[in-house]
Each structure stands twice: as C-alpha cells, then as structure tokens.
Design an enzyme around this catalytic site. Sequence first.
Site, short mmCIF file in Angstrom:
data_model
loop_
_atom_site.label_atom_id
_atom_site.label_comp_id
_atom_site.label_asym_id
_atom_site.label_seq_id
_atom_site.Cartn_x
_atom_site.Cartn_y
_atom_site.Cartn_z
N GLU A 1 0.81 -1.21 0.00
CA GLU A 1 0.00 0.00 0.00
C GLU A 1 0.84 1.26 0.00
O GLU A 1 1.31 1.71 1.05
CB GLU A 1 -0.92 0.03 1.23
CG GLU A 1 -2.04 -0.98 1.18
CD GLU A 1 -2.97 -0.88 2.39
OE1 GLU A 1 -2.64 -0.15 3.35
OE2 GLU A 1 -4.02 -1.56 2.37
N GLU B 1 -6.24 -7.51 -0.42
CA GLU B 1 -6.48 -7.37 1.03
C GLU B 1 -7.79 -6.62 1.24
O GLU B 1 -8.03 -5.59 0.61
CB GLU B 1 -5.33 -6.60 1.69
CG GLU B 1 -5.46 -6.53 3.20
CD GLU B 1 -4.43 -5.60 3.83
OE1 GLU B 1 -3.23 -5.77 3.61
OE2 GLU B 1 -4.87 -4.67 4.55
C1 IDC Z 1 -2.56 -3.28 10.58
C2 IDC Z 1 -2.67 -4.32 11.69
C3 IDC Z 1 -2.31 -3.68 13.00
C4 IDC Z 1 -0.92 -3.04 12.90
C5 IDC Z 1 -0.88 -2.07 11.73
C6 IDC Z 1 0.51 -1.46 11.53
O1 IDC Z 1 -3.97 -4.86 11.70
O2 IDC Z 1 -2.30 -4.64 14.04
O3 IDC Z 1 -0.63 -2.34 14.11
O4 IDC Z 1 -1.25 -2.77 10.54
O5 IDC Z 1 0.52 -0.54 10.48
C7 IDC Z 1 -4.04 -2.05 5.89
C8 IDC Z 1 -2.69 -2.63 5.87
C9 IDC Z 1 -2.47 -3.57 7.04
C10 IDC Z 1 -3.16 -3.03 8.29
C11 IDC Z 1 -4.66 -3.04 8.05
C12 IDC Z 1 -5.49 -2.61 9.25
O6 IDC Z 1 -2.37 -3.27 4.66
O7 IDC Z 1 -1.10 -3.69 7.24
O8 IDC Z 1 -2.84 -3.90 9.37
N1 IDC Z 1 -4.93 -2.17 6.90
O9 IDC Z 1 -5.15 -1.33 9.67
N2 IDC Z 1 -4.60 -1.31 4.94
C13 IDC Z 1 -5.80 -0.91 5.35
C14 IDC Z 1 -6.04 -1.45 6.61
#
Ligand code: IDC
Length: 333
Positions: free
Chosen positions: A167, A256
């Site tokens: 992303e 995702e």
């Molecule tokens: C989130 C995890 C969270 C962590 C965070 C760190 O759920 O535990 O602390 O990352 O940046 C994304 C991302 C994915 C995210 C997820 C939810 O690809 O890494 O994971 N998210 O926030 N894009 C949109 C949402």
Amino acid sequence: MTNRSSKNLRLKIILIMLTLISSLSQANIAPVEKHGQLAIENGQLVNQRHKAVSLAGPSFYWSNNGWSGEELYSKQVISNIRQQWQPGIVRVALGADYDGSYLFFPEDNLRRVTEVIDAAIENNLYVIVDWHSHHAERNIEQAVQFFQLMAQRYGHLPHIIYEIYNEPLKDTDWHSVIKPYAIKVIEAIRAIDKDNIILVGTQSWSQDVDISAINPIKDVQNIAYSLHFYAGTHKNELRQKAQKALDAGLALFVSEWGSVSATGDGAVDYLETEKWLAFMKENKLSHCSWALSRKNEEAAMFKTDASITGPWPDEQLTENGRYLKKIISNWGY
Ligand code: IDC
C-alpha cells in the site's frame, strides 16, 4: 431376469458408481489442480482453459519478529486452513521495512514466508507473496533482490503470485513514484518468470485504481492492480472508483480487505461487507481477507488464546474470524 439384462444392470451400477466417485473427487480437487496456470485476459483473471476464475482466501498478518502474526507462519496452519476453510488462495505478508521486518531480520522473515509458500504449494493452493510496505520506493534494490529470489525459487510453478507493493500512501504519486518502482521490480521478475501474475499496489493505500487506469503499465502480460477496502470505512464511493477502473479495462485484484474499519478495529460491518461481496462476485474479483493473527484487535481472525497450529473449533475464532471463514469456505473456486 435374463443374463443380458442382469449384465446391463451391473454395467449401469458400475457407471453410476464411477460418476459418483469422480464427482466426489472433483469436490476435493485442489485449486491449482483445477485451474493450473493463471493469466489475465481482457481485464479478467482466467485459468489454463481461459475461463474466468475468482479465488478467495485469508491473508497472513505481518511476518515481522515480535508482532502478532509470526507464530502462525507454519506448515500446520496451511494444512489446517486448507482442511477447514477450503480457500483458493492464501496471502503471505512479508513485513518489509518496519521494525522486526525483513530488512532487519532477513533470515527469520524469509524462513517464515518460505515455510508457508512451500506448504501452500504442497497443498496446491495459489499463494501471494506480498512486499508488505507503505514505503517500498525507499528500498527498491532490496525489493528487486527479494523478488528475484522468489522468482528463482518459485517462478517455474503455477502457484505463485507476486504482490510487489502492499500500500503506497495517499501522497505517493502513481505517475512519478509508484509506476516507475513497479516497472523496475516487474522487469526483474519477468527476466526470470515470464508468466505468473504480478499485482501492483495503487495510490492511497491501494484504492486509487482509477488513477492507474488512466496511466497503466504497458507491454507487460498478466498484471493486475490492487484494490483494498475495509467495509467499516470504505463504501460506495470506492466501489464507484473501482467500477471506473474496470470499465477502462483494468484488471483488479482485492489482495487485502477487511470487514471492520481501516484501523483494524471497530465492529464487523455486515451490511457493507455484503455489498462488497456482491460487487466482487459480479465482477469475478479474487480476494484475500485480513488477517490470520491472534492480536487483540477486531481484524484478527483468531482469539488471543487460540491454538497456534489449529485445527480451530469455532469458539477459538473471533466474530470476524467466524464470518470470514464462512465467506471463504462458501466462495468456491
Ligand atoms: C494493521 C494491523 C495492526 C498493525 C498495523 C501497523 O492490523 O495490528 O498495528 O497494521 O501498520 C491495511 C494494511 C495492514 C493493516 C490493516 C489494518 O495493509 O497492514 O494492518 N490495513 O489497519 N490497509 C488498510 C487497513
């Protein structure tokens, strides 16, 4: 009964049994056995017989040391997920550049993702290897080297799908930053692997697929663009953006998505998730849901004290986990 008619009857019974056995084994046929080499044709993911395919499965959580997903990177998890969830695909999220990630602990992170990729291949599942980063353009050389390694190891097999940038952020420009990064990594992969699918992240956390649609990557086969959504946050406006890109002929892949909000917290948004599922069905999109982890957050599929190997009775799944399991196992492939 005459000799001849009893012979006919026996033949009929044998035929019925054979049909039954073959339909039973069809039901159990693994995704890669069924579909073989994937490709993108006219903006659609297709199988080796050029028929549209739509795959669903879970995404692993960041592979980083000391985060909340590393212990689930194992062979047993893959075989239990295959048994209990019947996914078409799984996604491994190689934590690329934050603390505990591949850049700081290359061996640990590589060991985790290769164990899971190898197990996915053994189980004949498609598997996405994702460079899980929000700043991939800062470490182009490392990304290139990593994907060269993956292509050398797995490029001859139909199972592997490369996701080269999870992303990019909102202000990371598609035209001047993401696309040039993508072209470099794609060239490196294509020098080794001529045909497996490559997923390209898009601007604004893989949402601005409409921007990529006006300036797509040219002259490379089997490229799709990532569309990410979290149902608690992203609604009709994002589906309209996606529709625009699809209408322009871009191949999209939902590598995702979440049923909760984009922070990984918040309630499961059933109403909006159902709208997204209908959109993905209608457009035959493939998708992976976030995330196989035991972290104390709503996006996690497992409760914090769930088994690290499985099998998992439903009581060990979170509300989100039970919902996603149902979606994945009913999706078919
Ligand atoms: C989130 C995890 C969270 C962590 C965070 C760190 O759920 O535990 O602390 O990352 O940046 C994304 C991302 C994915 C995210 C997820 C939810 O690809 O890494 O994971 N998210 O926030 N894009 C949109 C949402």
